[in-house]
Design an enzyme around this catalytic site. Structure first.
Site, PDB file in Angstrom:
ATOM      1  N   ARG A 170      -4.097   9.173  -1.325  1.00  0.00           N
ATOM      2  CA  ARG A 170      -4.569   7.779  -1.582  1.00  0.00           C
ATOM      3  C   ARG A 170      -5.076   7.389   0.098  1.00  0.00           C
ATOM      4  O   ARG A 170      -6.454   6.430  -0.257  1.00  0.00           O
ATOM      5  CB  ARG A 170      -4.062   6.685  -1.876  1.00  0.00           C
ATOM      6  CG  ARG A 170      -4.203   6.748  -3.419  1.00  0.00           C
ATOM      7  CD  ARG A 170      -3.206   5.915  -4.030  1.00  0.00           C
ATOM      8  NE  ARG A 170      -3.477   3.978  -4.350  1.00  0.00           N
ATOM      9  CZ  ARG A 170      -4.669   3.561  -4.350  1.00  0.00           C
ATOM     10  NH1 ARG A 170      -4.908   3.957  -5.757  1.00  0.00           N
ATOM     11  NH2 ARG A 170      -4.911   2.596  -4.240  1.00  0.00           N
ATOM     12  N   ARG A 174      -6.718   8.935  10.513  1.00  0.00           N
ATOM     13  CA  ARG A 174      -7.960   9.457  10.455  1.00  0.00           C
ATOM     14  C   ARG A 174      -8.055   9.749  12.204  1.00  0.00           C
ATOM     15  O   ARG A 174      -6.659   9.047  12.729  1.00  0.00           O
ATOM     16  CB  ARG A 174      -9.093   8.382  10.964  1.00  0.00           C
ATOM     17  CG  ARG A 174     -10.134   8.311   9.506  1.00  0.00           C
ATOM     18  CD  ARG A 174     -10.874   7.099   9.540  1.00  0.00           C
ATOM     19  NE  ARG A 174     -10.722   6.590   8.374  1.00  0.00           N
ATOM     20  CZ  ARG A 174     -10.985   5.215   7.886  1.00  0.00           C
ATOM     21  NH1 ARG A 174     -10.309   4.237   8.653  1.00  0.00           N
ATOM     22  NH2 ARG A 174     -11.072   4.529   6.715  1.00  0.00           N
ATOM     23  N   ARG A 247       5.907  -0.287 -12.639  1.00  0.00           N
ATOM     24  CA  ARG A 247       6.484  -1.236 -11.703  1.00  0.00           C
ATOM     25  C   ARG A 247       5.939  -2.329 -11.423  1.00  0.00           C
ATOM     26  O   ARG A 247       4.841  -2.429 -11.885  1.00  0.00           O
ATOM     27  CB  ARG A 247       6.378  -0.602 -10.229  1.00  0.00           C
ATOM     28  CG  ARG A 247       7.335   0.299  -9.889  1.00  0.00           C
ATOM     29  CD  ARG A 247       8.237   0.167  -9.925  1.00  0.00           C
ATOM     30  NE  ARG A 247       8.873  -0.160  -8.636  1.00  0.00           N
ATOM     31  CZ  ARG A 247      10.263  -0.844  -8.801  1.00  0.00           C
ATOM     32  NH1 ARG A 247      11.232  -0.722  -9.377  1.00  0.00           N
ATOM     33  NH2 ARG A 247      10.678  -0.952  -6.981  1.00  0.00           N
ATOM     34  N   ARG A 278       5.326  -6.687   1.810  1.00  0.00           N
ATOM     35  CA  ARG A 278       4.179  -7.564   1.877  1.00  0.00           C
ATOM     36  C   ARG A 278       4.014  -8.358   2.440  1.00  0.00           C
ATOM     37  O   ARG A 278       4.421  -8.987   1.735  1.00  0.00           O
ATOM     38  CB  ARG A 278       2.818  -6.153   1.855  1.00  0.00           C
ATOM     39  CG  ARG A 278       2.454  -6.582   0.551  1.00  0.00           C
ATOM     40  CD  ARG A 278       1.048  -5.852   0.389  1.00  0.00           C
ATOM     41  NE  ARG A 278       0.240  -5.414  -1.179  1.00  0.00           N
ATOM     42  CZ  ARG A 278       0.136  -4.888  -1.800  1.00  0.00           C
ATOM     43  NH1 ARG A 278      -1.022  -4.360  -0.856  1.00  0.00           N
ATOM     44  NH2 ARG A 278      -0.802  -4.972  -2.762  1.00  0.00           N
ATOM     45  N   GLU A 300       5.567 -10.099  -1.689  1.00  0.00           N
ATOM     46  CA  GLU A 300       5.671  -9.850  -2.609  1.00  0.00           C
ATOM     47  C   GLU A 300       7.568  -8.563  -2.673  1.00  0.00           C
ATOM     48  O   GLU A 300       7.000  -7.946  -1.895  1.00  0.00           O
ATOM     49  CB  GLU A 300       4.400  -8.568  -2.841  1.00  0.00           C
ATOM     50  CG  GLU A 300       3.406  -8.871  -3.385  1.00  0.00           C
ATOM     51  CD  GLU A 300       2.026  -7.673  -3.581  1.00  0.00           C
ATOM     52  OE1 GLU A 300       2.151  -6.460  -3.691  1.00  0.00           O
ATOM     53  OE2 GLU A 300       1.198  -7.859  -2.927  1.00  0.00           O
ATOM     54  N   TYR A 348      -2.992   4.299 -13.332  1.00  0.00           N
ATOM     55  CA  TYR A 348      -3.625   3.138 -11.734  1.00  0.00           C
ATOM     56  C   TYR A 348      -4.879   3.561 -11.409  1.00  0.00           C
ATOM     57  O   TYR A 348      -5.193   4.539 -11.229  1.00  0.00           O
ATOM     58  CB  TYR A 348      -2.869   3.795 -10.954  1.00  0.00           C
ATOM     59  CG  TYR A 348      -2.374   2.654  -9.745  1.00  0.00           C
ATOM     60  CD1 TYR A 348      -1.742   2.496  -9.052  1.00  0.00           C
ATOM     61  CD2 TYR A 348      -4.141   2.920  -8.573  1.00  0.00           C
ATOM     62  CE1 TYR A 348      -2.209   0.410  -8.414  1.00  0.00           C
ATOM     63  CE2 TYR A 348      -3.728   1.643  -7.532  1.00  0.00           C
ATOM     64  CZ  TYR A 348      -3.038   0.662  -8.179  1.00  0.00           C
ATOM     65  OH  TYR A 348      -3.201  -0.572  -6.745  1.00  0.00           O
ATOM     66  N   ASP A 350      -8.297   1.472  -9.822  1.00  0.00           N
ATOM     67  CA  ASP A 350      -9.395   0.459  -8.601  1.00  0.00           C
ATOM     68  C   ASP A 350      -9.583  -0.549  -9.350  1.00  0.00           C
ATOM     69  O   ASP A 350     -10.553   0.472 -10.752  1.00  0.00           O
ATOM     70  CB  ASP A 350     -10.263   1.313  -7.017  1.00  0.00           C
ATOM     71  CG  ASP A 350      -9.019   1.987  -6.300  1.00  0.00           C
ATOM     72  OD1 ASP A 350      -7.981   1.364  -6.615  1.00  0.00           O
ATOM     73  OD2 ASP A 350      -9.477   2.805  -5.360  1.00  0.00           O
TER      74      ASP A 350
HETATM   75  N1  UDP Z   1       2.175   3.444   1.906  1.00  0.00           N
HETATM   76  C1  UDP Z   1       2.991   3.293   3.090  1.00  0.00           C
HETATM   77  N2  UDP Z   1       2.982   2.444   4.277  1.00  0.00           N
HETATM   78  C2  UDP Z   1       2.544   1.675   4.158  1.00  0.00           C
HETATM   79  C3  UDP Z   1       0.548   1.246   3.067  1.00  0.00           C
HETATM   80  C4  UDP Z   1       1.184   2.303   2.311  1.00  0.00           C
HETATM   81  O1  UDP Z   1       4.325   4.342   3.186  1.00  0.00           O
HETATM   82  O2  UDP Z   1       2.145   0.695   5.032  1.00  0.00           O
HETATM   83  C5  UDP Z   1       2.112   4.784   0.834  1.00  0.00           C
HETATM   84  C6  UDP Z   1       3.091   4.316  -0.258  1.00  0.00           C
HETATM   85  O3  UDP Z   1       4.075   5.618  -0.564  1.00  0.00           O
HETATM   86  C7  UDP Z   1       2.141   3.577  -1.227  1.00  0.00           C
HETATM   87  C8  UDP Z   1       0.751   4.378  -1.211  1.00  0.00           C
HETATM   88  O4  UDP Z   1       0.870   5.243   0.517  1.00  0.00           O
HETATM   89  O5  UDP Z   1       2.385   3.515  -2.503  1.00  0.00           O
HETATM   90  C9  UDP Z   1      -0.333   3.704  -1.684  1.00  0.00           C
HETATM   91  O6  UDP Z   1      -0.546   2.662  -0.382  1.00  0.00           O
HETATM   92  P1  UDP Z   1      -2.111   1.916  -1.441  1.00  0.00           P
HETATM   93  O7  UDP Z   1      -1.887   1.030   0.342  1.00  0.00           O
HETATM   94  O8  UDP Z   1      -3.090   3.037  -1.844  1.00  0.00           O
HETATM   95  O9  UDP Z   1      -0.759   1.048  -2.595  1.00  0.00           O
HETATM   96  P2  UDP Z   1      -1.826   0.430  -3.424  1.00  0.00           P
HETATM   97  O10 UDP Z   1      -1.326  -1.132  -3.076  1.00  0.00           O
HETATM   98  O11 UDP Z   1      -3.218  -0.134  -3.423  1.00  0.00           O
HETATM   99  O12 UDP Z   1      -1.266   0.834  -4.737  1.00  0.00           O
END
Ligand code: UDP
Length: 363
Positions: A170, A174, A247, A278, A300, A348, A350
């Site tokens: 996901r 870049r 979860r 976070r 969270e 899941y 969006d």
């Molecule tokens: N992820 C990570 N570090 C970060 C942000 C995301 O390792 O700082 C990884 C983590 O495995 C997460 C996945 O990337 O489950 C997808 O992140 P995303 O932000 O898409 O999660 P969302 O909260 O939107 O499901």
């Protein structure tokens, strides 16, 4: 009395009801909670729009969906660019040149690429089979160790070796200095908040709140020709084949007597030793709107889902997928009953996918 009884006043339910009403059908929407908008529900605290069930940033590449939601809300020009905090070291997300410069002190995309390739070669990953290998093959071991390993373990409650590679796909990687978390051309937060947007979708549609469908199923099903159910599919069938896993999250929200706490809407705490994943500072979704000298932040804490808790993330592993397939087959046999949304289809999703799905199903 009604053509459709829509169970759940979240995004899927609201869009479905709006579309069906527009087609001339009579809809009744009910929800177990005492508010509409499901998990995108937001409300004002100190003049700040607070996302009660986790931060939601609308982003899409689907023009139809974008035009549709713009019928119900104007969108601001917010662009999500969260920060990762590893033991006090701050990095830009998603993984981009700003991250690489800070991590390695390099200057060019070529140097960044060399660094990643060297680390991938040293780790000897050829065919990534799990999330750890996938992450290393994308960004190397340093970034994996500092920004991915701990965060992911907290988020999913399992080590990266026991998780599918797909989860990390996901995230964009870049070789430009671009901190936009998403690749989509349209992005923003509804002006006036998500609750107001959903309320406009439901304008003129009968909504009854605080009603638990499963508790009053017998009487409720008599009200309509067809049922659209957006709750948990396994709960609908009384967990006949067993429980699907999710979860869950615990949110700790507080108002602080400060103008600006962290300078960003989202800061990810990527060290496993910090119990939360976070901190969201809500006012930054609307460029600081709110009462002066105040801010609202939410920590969270991911947790294992147990009955009675809110289910947030379906677990995308083989065991749960196989179990869901059994419920899906059962669901398909039911006449005049359709499942929708994240919990109804154990996916899941969006927000833009949810809107697209509801529009298509209504068609
Ligand atoms: N992820 C990570 N570090 C970060 C942000 C995301 O390792 O700082 C990884 C983590 O495995 C997460 C996945 O990337 O489950 C997808 O992140 P995303 O932000 O898409 O999660 P969302 O909260 O939107 O499901």
């Amino acid at each position: 009395m009604y053509d459709y009884l829509i169970v759940g006043a979240g995004l899927y339910g609201a869009v479905f009801a709006q579309q069906k009403t527009e087609q001339g059908f009579r809809c009744l929407v009910i929800d177990r909670r005492n508010h509409i908008a499901g998990n995108i529900y937001s409300e004002k605290v100190e003049g700040i729009e607070v996302h009660r069930y986790g931060p939601h940033i609308f982003h899409t590449a689907n023009e139809k969906v974008w035009n549709y939601v713009n019928r119900f809300a104007g969108f601001n020009h917010f662009v999500y660019s969260p920060i990762a905090n590893f033991r006090g070291e701050l990095y830009n997300l998603p993984f981009n040149m700003n991250t690489f410069v800070k991590m390695w002190g390099i200057r060019t995309p070529e140097e960044a690429q060399e660094m990643i390739q060297r680390q991938v070669a040293e780790a000897g990953v050829l065919n990534p089979k799990n999330l750890e290998e996938q992450a290393i093959s994308l960004v190397g071991t340093d970034i994996y160790e500092k920004l991915i390993k701990g965060y992911t373990k907290k988020q999913w409650g399992r080590s990266c070796r026991e998780l599918p590679a797909s989860i990390i796909k996901r995230l964009p990687v870049r070789l430009t200095f671009d901190n936009n978390y998403f690749n989509h051309p349209y992005q923003g937060i509804p002006k006036g908040g998500y609750t107001e947007m959903v309320s406009r979708m439901l304008d003129g549609i009968e909504v009854r709140l605080g009603i638990d469908f499963l508790e009053q199923k017998k009487e409720l099903v008599k009200l309509a020709e067809k049922i659209v159910y957006t709750g948990m599919v396994d709960a609908y069938f009384d967990y006949r084949f067993g429980e699907l896993q999710y979860r869950s999250l615990r949110f700790e929200t507080e108002t602080l007597e400060t103008e600006n706490y962290q300078g960003a809407a989202g800061m990810n705490y990527t060290d496993d030793a910090v119990p939360y994943t976070r901190i969201i500072e809500h006012k930054h979704f609307t460029f600081g709107e709110g009462n002066p000298g105040k801010t609202v932040v939410t920590k969270e804490y991911p947790q294992v889902w147990k009955p009675g808790m809110e289910a947030y993330y379906p677990i995308g592993d083989d065991v749960n997928h196989a179990l869901y397939q059994k419920y899906k087959e059962l669901a398909e046999k039911e006449e005049n009953l359709q499942f929708g949304g994240r919990l109804g289809t154990y996916r899941y999703m969006d927000m833009d996918q949810t809107v697209a799905q509801a529009m298509e199903d209504a068609r």
